[in-house]
Write a protein that holds these residues in place. Structure first.
Motif, PDB file in Angstrom:
ATOM      1  N   GLU A  18       0.834  -1.212   0.000  1.00  0.00           N
ATOM      2  CA  GLU A  18       0.000   0.000   0.000  1.00  0.00           C
ATOM      3  C   GLU A  18       0.865   1.256   0.000  1.00  0.00           C
ATOM      4  OE1 GLU A  18      -2.731  -0.044   3.272  1.00  0.00           O
ATOM      5  OE2 GLU A  18      -3.531  -1.999   2.707  1.00  0.00           O
ATOM      6  N   LYS A  19       1.927   1.252   0.789  1.00  0.00           N
ATOM      7  CA  LYS A  19       2.824   2.414   0.832  1.00  0.00           C
ATOM      8  C   LYS A  19       3.506   2.637  -0.519  1.00  0.00           C
ATOM      9  CE  LYS A  19       4.059   2.634   5.694  1.00  0.00           C
ATOM     10  NZ  LYS A  19       5.168   2.678   6.655  1.00  0.00           N
ATOM     11  N   LEU A  20       3.981   1.565  -1.137  1.00  0.00           N
ATOM     12  CA  LEU A  20       4.644   1.696  -2.437  1.00  0.00           C
ATOM     13  C   LEU A  20       3.675   2.205  -3.495  1.00  0.00           C
ATOM     14  CD1 LEU A  20       6.922  -1.455  -2.578  1.00  0.00           C
ATOM     15  CD2 LEU A  20       7.609   0.913  -2.223  1.00  0.00           C
ATOM     16  N   GLU A  21       2.447   1.701  -3.485  1.00  0.00           N
ATOM     17  CA  GLU A  21       1.448   2.153  -4.454  1.00  0.00           C
ATOM     18  C   GLU A  21       1.069   3.608  -4.232  1.00  0.00           C
ATOM     19  OE1 GLU A  21      -1.642  -0.727  -3.970  1.00  0.00           O
ATOM     20  OE2 GLU A  21      -0.682  -2.185  -5.295  1.00  0.00           O
ATOM     21  N   ALA A  22       1.140   4.077  -2.989  1.00  0.00           N
ATOM     22  CA  ALA A  22       0.821   5.468  -2.686  1.00  0.00           C
ATOM     23  C   ALA A  22       2.004   6.395  -2.949  1.00  0.00           C
ATOM     24  CB  ALA A  22       0.384   5.596  -1.228  1.00  0.00           C
ATOM     25  N   GLY A  23       3.152   5.839  -3.329  1.00  0.00           N
ATOM     26  CA  GLY A  23       4.324   6.657  -3.618  1.00  0.00           C
ATOM     27  C   GLY A  23       5.190   6.929  -2.406  1.00  0.00           C
ATOM     28  N   ILE A  24       4.940   6.232  -1.304  1.00  0.00           N
ATOM     29  CA  ILE A  24       5.762   6.403  -0.108  1.00  0.00           C
ATOM     30  C   ILE A  24       6.886   5.383  -0.181  1.00  0.00           C
ATOM     31  CG2 ILE A  24       5.790   6.361   2.406  1.00  0.00           C
ATOM     32  CD1 ILE A  24       2.747   6.916   2.259  1.00  0.00           C
ATOM     33  N   LEU A  25       8.064   5.854  -0.544  1.00  0.00           N
ATOM     34  CA  LEU A  25       9.204   4.959  -0.762  1.00  0.00           C
ATOM     35  C   LEU A  25      10.187   5.044   0.397  1.00  0.00           C
ATOM     36  CD1 LEU A  25       9.795   5.844  -4.492  1.00  0.00           C
ATOM     37  CD2 LEU A  25       8.627   3.851  -3.598  1.00  0.00           C
ATOM     38  N   PRO A  26      10.849   3.963   0.725  1.00  0.00           N
ATOM     39  CA  PRO A  26      11.842   4.002   1.804  1.00  0.00           C
ATOM     40  C   PRO A  26      13.100   4.738   1.355  1.00  0.00           C
ATOM     41  CG  PRO A  26      11.851   1.858   0.753  1.00  0.00           C
ATOM     42  CD  PRO A  26      10.728   2.639   0.135  1.00  0.00           C
ATOM     43  N   PRO A  27      13.797   5.391   2.283  1.00  0.00           N
ATOM     44  CA  PRO A  27      15.032   6.078   1.914  1.00  0.00           C
ATOM     45  C   PRO A  27      16.182   5.109   1.690  1.00  0.00           C
ATOM     46  CG  PRO A  27      14.575   6.388   4.225  1.00  0.00           C
ATOM     47  CD  PRO A  27      13.413   5.639   3.662  1.00  0.00           C
ATOM     48  N   ASP A  28      17.170   5.582   0.971  1.00  0.00           N
ATOM     49  CA  ASP A  28      18.382   4.816   0.722  1.00  0.00           C
ATOM     50  C   ASP A  28      19.148   4.671   2.039  1.00  0.00           C
ATOM     51  OD1 ASP A  28      20.133   3.709  -1.450  1.00  0.00           O
ATOM     52  OD2 ASP A  28      21.539   5.135  -0.555  1.00  0.00           O
ATOM     53  N   PRO A  29      19.763   3.523   2.325  1.00  0.00           N
ATOM     54  CA  PRO A  29      20.484   3.341   3.597  1.00  0.00           C
ATOM     55  C   PRO A  29      21.579   4.379   3.853  1.00  0.00           C
ATOM     56  CG  PRO A  29      20.193   1.228   2.523  1.00  0.00           C
ATOM     57  CD  PRO A  29      19.716   2.280   1.550  1.00  0.00           C
ATOM     58  N   ALA A  30      22.311   4.776   2.818  1.00  0.00           N
ATOM     59  CA  ALA A  30      23.362   5.795   3.017  1.00  0.00           C
ATOM     60  C   ALA A  30      22.745   7.129   3.406  1.00  0.00           C
ATOM     61  CB  ALA A  30      24.184   5.958   1.744  1.00  0.00           C
ATOM     62  N   ARG A  31      21.578   7.433   2.875  1.00  0.00           N
ATOM     63  CA  ARG A  31      20.904   8.685   3.216  1.00  0.00           C
ATOM     64  C   ARG A  31      20.314   8.640   4.623  1.00  0.00           C
ATOM     65  NH1 ARG A  31      22.018   8.494  -1.693  1.00  0.00           N
ATOM     66  NH2 ARG A  31      21.968  10.237  -3.104  1.00  0.00           N
ATOM     67  N   ILE A  32      20.002   7.444   5.120  1.00  0.00           N
ATOM     68  CA  ILE A  32      19.552   7.323   6.508  1.00  0.00           C
ATOM     69  C   ILE A  32      20.706   7.680   7.443  1.00  0.00           C
ATOM     70  CG2 ILE A  32      18.799   5.702   8.302  1.00  0.00           C
ATOM     71  CD1 ILE A  32      17.268   4.195   6.110  1.00  0.00           C
ATOM     72  N   VAL A  33      21.900   7.178   7.149  1.00  0.00           N
ATOM     73  CA  VAL A  33      23.072   7.491   7.977  1.00  0.00           C
ATOM     74  C   VAL A  33      23.361   8.986   7.927  1.00  0.00           C
ATOM     75  CG1 VAL A  33      25.567   7.126   8.199  1.00  0.00           C
ATOM     76  CG2 VAL A  33      24.053   5.190   7.730  1.00  0.00           C
ATOM     77  N   LEU A  71      20.285   2.858  -4.286  1.00  0.00           N
ATOM     78  CA  LEU A  71      19.393   1.737  -4.527  1.00  0.00           C
ATOM     79  C   LEU A  71      18.196   2.222  -5.339  1.00  0.00           C
ATOM     80  CD1 LEU A  71      19.355   0.016  -1.034  1.00  0.00           C
ATOM     81  CD2 LEU A  71      20.561  -0.727  -3.075  1.00  0.00           C
ATOM     82  N   PRO A  72      17.665   1.386  -6.213  1.00  0.00           N
ATOM     83  CA  PRO A  72      16.496   1.816  -6.981  1.00  0.00           C
ATOM     84  C   PRO A  72      15.260   1.937  -6.088  1.00  0.00           C
ATOM     85  CG  PRO A  72      17.021  -0.464  -7.448  1.00  0.00           C
ATOM     86  CD  PRO A  72      18.117   0.063  -6.569  1.00  0.00           C
ATOM     87  N   MET A  73      14.343   2.772  -6.506  1.00  0.00           N
ATOM     88  CA  MET A  73      13.069   3.001  -5.812  1.00  0.00           C
ATOM     89  C   MET A  73      13.260   3.415  -4.359  1.00  0.00           C
ATOM     90  SD  MET A  73      10.370   0.269  -7.326  1.00  0.00           S
ATOM     91  CE  MET A  73       9.068   1.129  -6.476  1.00  0.00           C
ATOM     92  N   THR A  74      14.100   4.415  -4.136  1.00  0.00           N
ATOM     93  CA  THR A  74      14.262   4.968  -2.796  1.00  0.00           C
ATOM     94  C   THR A  74      13.967   6.459  -2.840  1.00  0.00           C
ATOM     95  OG1 THR A  74      16.633   5.311  -3.159  1.00  0.00           O
ATOM     96  CG2 THR A  74      15.982   3.283  -2.058  1.00  0.00           C
ATOM     97  N   SER A  75      13.570   7.005  -1.710  1.00  0.00           N
ATOM     98  CA  SER A  75      13.238   8.419  -1.644  1.00  0.00           C
ATOM     99  C   SER A  75      14.342   9.175  -0.919  1.00  0.00           C
ATOM    100  CB  SER A  75      11.901   8.601  -0.928  1.00  0.00           C
ATOM    101  OG  SER A  75      12.011   8.184   0.412  1.00  0.00           O
TER     102      SER A  75
END
Length: 92
Positions: A18-33, A71-75
Protein backbone atom coordinates in the motif's frame (compact mmCIF):
# COMPACT_ATOMS: atom_id res chain seq x y z
CA UNK A 1 -13.65 -8.59 25.62
CA UNK A 2 -11.79 -7.30 22.59
CA UNK A 3 -9.78 -9.85 20.70
CA UNK A 4 -6.23 -8.88 19.69
CA UNK A 5 -5.07 -10.42 16.46
CA UNK A 6 -1.40 -10.36 15.64
CA UNK A 7 -0.82 -9.79 11.95
CA UNK A 8 1.21 -12.20 9.96
CA UNK A 9 3.80 -11.63 7.29
CA UNK A 10 1.01 -11.28 4.73
CA UNK A 11 -0.35 -8.21 6.59
CA UNK A 12 3.10 -6.63 6.72
CA UNK A 13 3.62 -7.20 2.99
CA UNK A 14 0.16 -5.78 2.25
CA UNK A 15 0.94 -2.61 4.25
CA UNK A 16 4.28 -2.23 2.45
CA UNK A 17 2.54 -2.72 -0.89
CA UNK A 18 0.00 0.00 0.00
CA UNK A 19 2.82 2.41 0.83
CA UNK A 20 4.64 1.70 -2.44
CA UNK A 21 1.45 2.15 -4.45
CA UNK A 22 0.82 5.47 -2.69
CA UNK A 23 4.32 6.66 -3.62
CA UNK A 24 5.76 6.40 -0.11
CA UNK A 25 9.20 4.96 -0.76
CA UNK A 26 11.84 4.00 1.80
CA UNK A 27 15.03 6.08 1.91
CA UNK A 28 18.38 4.82 0.72
CA UNK A 29 20.48 3.34 3.60
CA UNK A 30 23.36 5.79 3.02
CA UNK A 31 20.90 8.69 3.22
CA UNK A 32 19.55 7.32 6.51
CA UNK A 33 23.07 7.49 7.98
CA UNK A 34 23.55 11.02 6.61
CA UNK A 35 20.20 12.05 8.09
CA UNK A 36 21.16 10.71 11.52
CA UNK A 37 24.46 12.60 11.31
CA UNK A 38 22.49 15.83 10.79
CA UNK A 39 21.39 15.79 14.46
CA UNK A 40 24.71 16.93 16.00
CA UNK A 41 25.17 19.39 13.13
CA UNK A 42 21.77 20.89 13.85
CA UNK A 43 22.60 21.22 17.53
CA UNK A 44 25.92 22.86 16.71
CA UNK A 45 24.13 25.22 14.31
CA UNK A 46 21.97 26.71 17.07
CA UNK A 47 24.85 27.08 19.55
CA UNK A 48 27.22 30.08 19.49
CA UNK A 49 30.29 27.99 18.66
CA UNK A 50 32.39 27.72 15.47
CA UNK A 51 30.68 25.62 12.77
CA UNK A 52 33.20 22.77 12.67
CA UNK A 53 30.67 19.95 12.30
CA UNK A 54 28.69 21.95 9.75
CA UNK A 55 31.76 22.38 7.58
CA UNK A 56 32.70 18.70 7.85
CA UNK A 57 29.13 17.65 7.06
CA UNK A 58 28.66 19.98 4.10
CA UNK A 59 32.13 19.51 2.55
CA UNK A 60 32.83 15.83 3.30
CA UNK A 61 29.85 13.76 4.46
CA UNK A 62 27.28 15.14 2.03
CA UNK A 63 29.47 14.78 -1.12
CA UNK A 64 30.49 11.28 -0.01
CA UNK A 65 26.85 10.19 0.28
CA UNK A 66 26.01 11.75 -3.08
CA UNK A 67 28.90 9.88 -4.73
CA UNK A 68 27.69 6.49 -3.49
CA UNK A 69 25.46 4.41 -5.77
CA UNK A 70 21.77 4.61 -4.97
CA UNK A 71 19.39 1.74 -4.53
CA UNK A 72 16.50 1.82 -6.98
CA UNK A 73 13.07 3.00 -5.81
CA UNK A 74 14.26 4.97 -2.80
CA UNK A 75 13.24 8.42 -1.64
CA UNK A 76 15.12 11.33 -0.07
CA UNK A 77 14.82 13.25 3.15
CA UNK A 78 14.16 16.98 3.26
CA UNK A 79 17.20 19.04 2.25
CA UNK A 80 18.82 21.53 4.64
CA UNK A 81 20.97 24.54 3.85
CA UNK A 82 24.02 24.57 6.11
CA UNK A 83 26.17 27.54 7.07
CA UNK A 84 23.27 29.95 6.62
CA UNK A 85 22.05 32.07 9.53
CA UNK A 86 19.16 34.47 9.87
CA UNK A 87 19.32 37.56 12.01
CA UNK A 88 16.04 38.00 13.82
CA UNK A 89 15.01 41.28 15.35
CA UNK A 90 12.71 41.59 18.30
CA UNK A 91 10.06 44.24 17.67
CA UNK A 92 7.44 45.44 20.09
Amino acid sequence: MAEIRLGGIRDVIDKYKEKLEAGILPPDPARIVEYVLRVPVGVEHILPIPPVLEIVHSEFTRPLVEALPRLPMTSDFHEFEWNKWFKEEFKI
